[in-house]
Design an enzyme around this catalytic site. Structure first.
Site, PDB file in Angstrom:
ATOM      1  N   ASP A  91      -7.962  -5.720   0.236  1.00  0.00           N
ATOM      2  CA  ASP A  91      -8.336  -6.508  -0.895  1.00  0.00           C
ATOM      3  C   ASP A  91      -8.263  -7.908  -0.643  1.00  0.00           C
ATOM      4  O   ASP A  91      -8.488  -8.904  -1.484  1.00  0.00           O
ATOM      5  CB  ASP A  91      -7.845  -6.142  -2.180  1.00  0.00           C
ATOM      6  CG  ASP A  91      -8.527  -4.563  -2.319  1.00  0.00           C
ATOM      7  OD1 ASP A  91      -9.693  -4.421  -2.130  1.00  0.00           O
ATOM      8  OD2 ASP A  91      -7.918  -3.761  -2.727  1.00  0.00           O
ATOM      9  N   HIS A 113       0.771  -1.345   0.175  1.00  0.00           N
ATOM     10  CA  HIS A 113       0.018  -0.049  -0.112  1.00  0.00           C
ATOM     11  C   HIS A 113       0.947   1.354  -0.087  1.00  0.00           C
ATOM     12  O   HIS A 113       2.099   1.106   0.456  1.00  0.00           O
ATOM     13  CB  HIS A 113      -1.028   0.008   1.178  1.00  0.00           C
ATOM     14  CG  HIS A 113      -2.166   1.019   1.253  1.00  0.00           C
ATOM     15  ND1 HIS A 113      -2.183   2.195   1.268  1.00  0.00           N
ATOM     16  CD2 HIS A 113      -3.274   0.592   0.845  1.00  0.00           C
ATOM     17  CE1 HIS A 113      -3.070   2.738   1.167  1.00  0.00           C
ATOM     18  NE2 HIS A 113      -4.141   1.628   0.805  1.00  0.00           N
TER      19      HIS A 113
END
Ligand code: CMC
Length: 429
Positions: free
Chosen positions: A363, A306
């Site tokens: 996710d 991320h």
């Protein structure tokens, strides 16, 4: 007392103010840099650029902290619902009972899309991706609300925002039904937000879908965990479009397009496709981890890493727990979950991932929950978009209401030909 940073550039003293956020983050305000020096800053990918000051969401990526309007995501996940959290994001405070009842009523009253919009659905080919349909139809629905395309007025805006939040799930469900050649199922006012979406997705004209409380709760949690995430690619897109004073519908339709990409919201679909491929190849994840580290292979461990989190994404922790609970409650044994666990275990102890601070993101496990619920893979990013709508609306409003706000217009460092002259076609090489 205001603080400044001072440095010398081309023999001149440059003085720039330091801005401090309420959680202690510090930024150098460079808005006068070009006027003072002729220089701009270059920050490809915006990793060091704050594009706005915001009161909506706080993230500390190093510590793995996420708060909506100051409230930790863990508390909201445990105690709140998607609709209440949407109100919190859009209005800036937790609703009173009267406010929540009024907001829920607004959502219910606006759940039906204009009947004429059905003709627009018919124009899409049957294999159109639902994200393309969603984006187009959000924009098209703006044409049915001309009030919102006109001057901004807080009361009108609240109604239009509630309408958009309510109808995004109706459009999403209709898009899915269309992509499967199935008849549209209309919403039922007796159902709450997430239950109504499941009803529109999975009921048939001749029989209602059986709503299991644990399934409704899991979907509601997925929506809530996706509700905002400060200045990510799609939210920045919404703010960018909003800064030109485009409508709420046009701005959020653009947000849907930005979300679609596999490095952003499309990652949840990519994760499941990756797990399916690993399973089909008879791998338990160990060969894939090797490929994901090899720069020549182009494979990436989707659902990992991320831009902001350099620690475990707090949403991933919550979703992983709910994933285990839901699969146990539904008595589902999913080989893809075993592969996901293997991948996570291997990555968390592998120097490649440790050195680069790559941890599971939201996710990584959400796809397994959606698969257990029966949501098809091409709808995963649509689910993300429904969840993200309150955040987009809140960011849209913040941009529009910032009276000092200027149109977003970054600069560039030009690296093309300095000056060449037009050559007639007869004289070209
Ligand atoms: N698998 C393997 N290597 C990775 C991964 C990954 N998932 N993510 C980053 N790296 C490596 C990358 O190759 C680079 O290595 P090196 O320094 O040797 O060149 C290093 O880690 C830094 O990566 P980056 O691409 O410069 O990092 P970024 O901040 O630009 O990208 C990211 C962040 C999320 C796009 C990226 O980590 C990624 O592609 N992850 C997989 C896709 C994914 O799960 N996206 C969902 C993000 S969460 C939901 C959302 O907010 O949209």
């Amino acid at each position: 007392m205001s603080e400044f940073v001072e440095f010398e550039l081309d023999g001149k003293c440059v003085r720039l103010p330091i801005i401090e956020g309420t959680a202690g983050e510090r930024a150098i305000d460079i808005s006068t840099l070009r006027d003072q020096t002729g220089y701009i800053t270059l920050d490809s990918g915006y990793g060091n650029t704050g594009s706005c000051e915001s009161q909506i969401t706080f993230i500390d990526g190093e510590k793995g902290i996420l708060r909506y309007r100051g409230i930790p995501i863990e508390e909201l996940a445990e105690k709140s619902s998607f609709v209440e959290t949407a109100y919190l994001l859009m209005h800036g405070h937790l609703p009173t009972m009267i406010e929540l009842t009024h907001f829920s009523k607004q959502l219910t009253e606006n759940e039906l899309i204009h009947e004429d919009m059905k003709y627009h659905f018919e124009g899409f080919p049957s294999n159109a991706h639902p994200m393309a349909i969603l984006s187009s139809m959000i924009n098209a629905s703006g044409c049915f609300q001309p009030q919102v395309l006109a001057a901004h007025n807080r009361k009108t805006f609240d109604v239009q925002a509630a309408r958009l939040l309510s109808q995004v799930r109706t459009i999403a469900a209709f898009a899915y039904r269309k992509s499967r050649g199935l008849p549209a199922i209309y919403p039922k006012p007796i159902y709450k937000y997430s239950a109504n979406f499941l009803h529109m997705m999975f009921s048939e004209p001749y029989c209602d879908y059986e709503l299991k409380p644990e399934v409704v709760r899991a979907l509601d949690l997925i929506f809530l965990l996706h509700a905002d995430h400060e200045q990510n690619c799609s939210t920045s897109t919404v703010r960018m479009v909003a800064s030109s004073r485009a409508s709420l519908f046009a701005s959020t339709a653009a947000g849907v397009c930005a979300l679609w990409g596999p490095l952003h919201g499309g990652a949840n679909q990519a994760v499941l496709e990756m797990l399916e491929k690993i399973h089909e190849d008879g791998d338990d994840g160990s060969q894939f981890i090797v490929a994901a580290k090899d720069k020549k292979s182009k494979a990436r461990l989707m659902g990992f890493g991320h831009r902001v989190y350099k620690n475990y994404d707090p949403r991933a922790r919550i979703i992983k727990k709910r994933c285990d609970e839901l699969l146990a409650a539904l008595k589902i044994e999913d080989p893809l979950l075993d592969i996901a666990r293997n991948l996570e275990e291997a990555a968390l102890t592998d120097p490649y991932f440790i050195e680069r601070k790559l941890y599971p993101n939201v996710d990584f496990y959400s796809g397994i929950i959606m698969r257990a619920i029966g949501i098809p893979v091409e709808m995963f990013t649509v689910i993300f978009a429904i969840g993200r709508m309150p955040g987009w609306i809140a960011n849209y409003r913040e941009t529009i209401e910032d009276r000092s706000g200027r149109i977003y217009r970054p600069r560039q460092v030009y690296q093309g030909e300095p000056l060449v002259h037009y050559v007639p076609i007869s004289k070209r090489g």
